[in-house]
Design a protein around this motif. Structure first.
Motif, PDB file in Angstrom:
ATOM      1  N   PHE A  67       0.838  -1.200   0.000  1.00  0.00           N
ATOM      2  CA  PHE A  67       0.000   0.000   0.000  1.00  0.00           C
ATOM      3  C   PHE A  67       0.872   1.249   0.000  1.00  0.00           C
ATOM      4  N   SER A  68       0.542   2.175  -0.882  1.00  0.00           N
ATOM      5  CA  SER A  68       1.128   3.510  -0.904  1.00  0.00           C
ATOM      6  C   SER A  68       0.267   4.379  -1.799  1.00  0.00           C
ATOM      7  N   LYS A  69       0.395   5.667  -1.631  1.00  0.00           N
ATOM      8  CA  LYS A  69      -0.184   6.591  -2.593  1.00  0.00           C
ATOM      9  C   LYS A  69       0.774   6.688  -3.774  1.00  0.00           C
TER      10      LYS A  69
ATOM     11  N   GLU B 115       1.168   4.013 -13.406  1.00  0.00           N
ATOM     12  CA  GLU B 115       2.052   4.442 -12.334  1.00  0.00           C
ATOM     13  C   GLU B 115       3.201   5.319 -12.826  1.00  0.00           C
ATOM     14  N   ILE B 116       3.461   6.403 -12.060  1.00  0.00           N
ATOM     15  CA  ILE B 116       4.629   7.249 -12.303  1.00  0.00           C
ATOM     16  C   ILE B 116       5.617   7.130 -11.141  1.00  0.00           C
ATOM     17  N   ARG B 117       5.150   7.422  -9.918  1.00  0.00           N
ATOM     18  CA  ARG B 117       6.065   7.307  -8.780  1.00  0.00           C
ATOM     19  C   ARG B 117       5.277   7.200  -7.480  1.00  0.00           C
ATOM     20  N   HIS B 118       5.939   6.576  -6.490  1.00  0.00           N
ATOM     21  CA  HIS B 118       5.349   6.430  -5.167  1.00  0.00           C
ATOM     22  C   HIS B 118       5.412   7.762  -4.419  1.00  0.00           C
ATOM     23  N   LEU B 119       4.406   7.974  -3.580  1.00  0.00           N
ATOM     24  CA  LEU B 119       4.296   9.195  -2.791  1.00  0.00           C
ATOM     25  C   LEU B 119       4.228   8.819  -1.304  1.00  0.00           C
ATOM     26  N   THR B 120       3.888   9.791  -0.476  1.00  0.00           N
ATOM     27  CA  THR B 120       3.697   9.537   0.953  1.00  0.00           C
ATOM     28  C   THR B 120       2.237   9.796   1.317  1.00  0.00           C
TER      29      THR B 120
ATOM     30  N   THR C 235      -2.162  14.811  -1.040  1.00  0.00           N
ATOM     31  CA  THR C 235      -3.617  15.003  -1.013  1.00  0.00           C
ATOM     32  C   THR C 235      -4.234  14.951  -2.408  1.00  0.00           C
ATOM     33  N   GLU C 236      -3.417  14.655  -3.436  1.00  0.00           N
ATOM     34  CA  GLU C 236      -3.929  14.696  -4.801  1.00  0.00           C
ATOM     35  C   GLU C 236      -4.282  13.324  -5.356  1.00  0.00           C
TER      36      GLU C 236
ATOM     37  N   GLY D 108       9.918   6.878   1.384  1.00  0.00           N
ATOM     38  CA  GLY D 108      10.728   7.423   2.466  1.00  0.00           C
ATOM     39  C   GLY D 108      10.033   7.501   3.804  1.00  0.00           C
ATOM     40  N   THR D 109       8.717   7.303   3.838  1.00  0.00           N
ATOM     41  CA  THR D 109       7.982   7.354   5.113  1.00  0.00           C
ATOM     42  C   THR D 109       7.293   6.019   5.391  1.00  0.00           C
ATOM     43  N   GLN D 110       7.958   4.927   4.986  1.00  0.00           N
ATOM     44  CA  GLN D 110       7.352   3.613   5.155  1.00  0.00           C
ATOM     45  C   GLN D 110       6.956   3.342   6.605  1.00  0.00           C
ATOM     46  N   ALA D 111       7.875   3.601   7.532  1.00  0.00           N
ATOM     47  CA  ALA D 111       7.615   3.283   8.934  1.00  0.00           C
ATOM     48  C   ALA D 111       6.478   4.132   9.490  1.00  0.00           C
TER      49      ALA D 111
END
Length: 286
Positions: A218-220, A228-233, A237-238, A265-268
């Motif tokens: 799971f990720s935004k 898909e272009i890239r993973h976010l955190t 909000t978009e 970068g904010t997995q944890a």
């Protein structure tokens, strides 16, 4: 019991001065992370002794381990030599997950290439069926091979294609990447009922134990016309999707998946957010 984990180390891990995967074991445990997914995306090249040390450290910390197999795997490739290499990537990943003391290997199934979708699907399924024999002969029966739903239109790995692959072996499990599905389908997971449609289709066409214990990423994810272009955190909000309706469905359906955060970068932190929300609605967590 549902478990929440991370794909690799978060930026906060490095910001605190840590550098080695062995250090990640107590770091994850202190933050309530249940599973650490080790990626061999660029190839399986970790010495056995090192893998066993890493596995011992995570086991001592009470954190499970899973493995992501190399990205080079393409079961729809018509070249027998390349298929042999794909099989080797998977068996090598199985060896490492056993060294770690885990039992789950995530696999990207294939790319379409120049073939028609139907032809690529046929070749992919034929080779996935052959893979069952390869795994058995190598002594890896019982390792859960978790085939992942993919985020780009050119990749094989729609929900239906993953259901088809998983029908080939008791050891083939779904890895449902909800961010990938949302990206591929141009933001489809904007309503709780669309999450429900995915889980209901799985319930209709898969054995209950595979749905109950599925692997989840799971990720935004930012997406465009090709997916898909890239993973976010989770701060984004978009693009979405929102994890909360999914956690509510897991609770209502009494499912116990492994949920891996693949945020950038904010997995944890984002794994902790999912775990805390699941707890807040009455779900049992470690």
């Amino acid at each position: 019991m549902i478990r929440f984990g991370v794909a690799g180390n978060s930026q906060s891990f490095f910001d605190e001065g840590h550098t080695t995967t062995i250090e990640a074991a107590p770091w994850c445990a202190a933050r309530g992370i249940d599973v650490f997914e080790y990626s061999f995306g660029r190839g399986v090249n970790l010495p056995e002794a090192t893998a066993r040390k890493i596995g011992d450290a995570f086991r001592a910390s009470g954190v499970e381990m899973s493995v992501h197999a190399p990205y080079f795997i393409n079961l729809a490739n018509p070249d027998p030599e390349m298929i042999s290499k794909s099989f080797n990537h998977i068996t090598s990943s199985c060896k490492k997950v056993k060294d770690f003391g885990g039992d789950r290997v995530v696999v990207h199934p294939a790319t379409q290439g120049k073939a028609t979708r139907e032809e690529a699907r046929r070749v992919m399924l034929d080779n996935a069926a052959r893979l069952t024999d390869v795994l058995g002969e190598a002594g890896y029966s019982g390792i859960k091979i978790c085939f992942e739903t993919m985020g780009k239109l050119a990749q094989m790995g729609t929900l239906d294609e993953i259901i088809d692959i998983c029908a080939l072996s008791p050891d083939f499990y779904p890895c449902i990447d909800f961010g990938h599905i949302n990206a591929r389908e141009q933001g489809i997971l904007n309503k709780p009922e669309n999450y429900n449609n995915i889980l209901q289709k799985m319930t209709d066409f898969m054995p209950k134990y595979k749905v109950f214990g599925m692997h989840v990423h799971f990720s935004k994810i930012q997406y465009g016309a090709k997916g898909e272009i890239r993973h976010l955190t989770f701060a984004d909000t978009e693009y979405g999707p929102d994890y909360r309706p999914l956690m509510e469905l897991f609770f209502a359906m009494k499912l116990e998946p492994v949920v891996i955060s693949e945020s950038d970068g904010t997995q944890a932190e984002d794994a902790a957010a999912m775990k805390e929300y699941f707890r807040s609605i009455g779900g049992a967590v470690r």
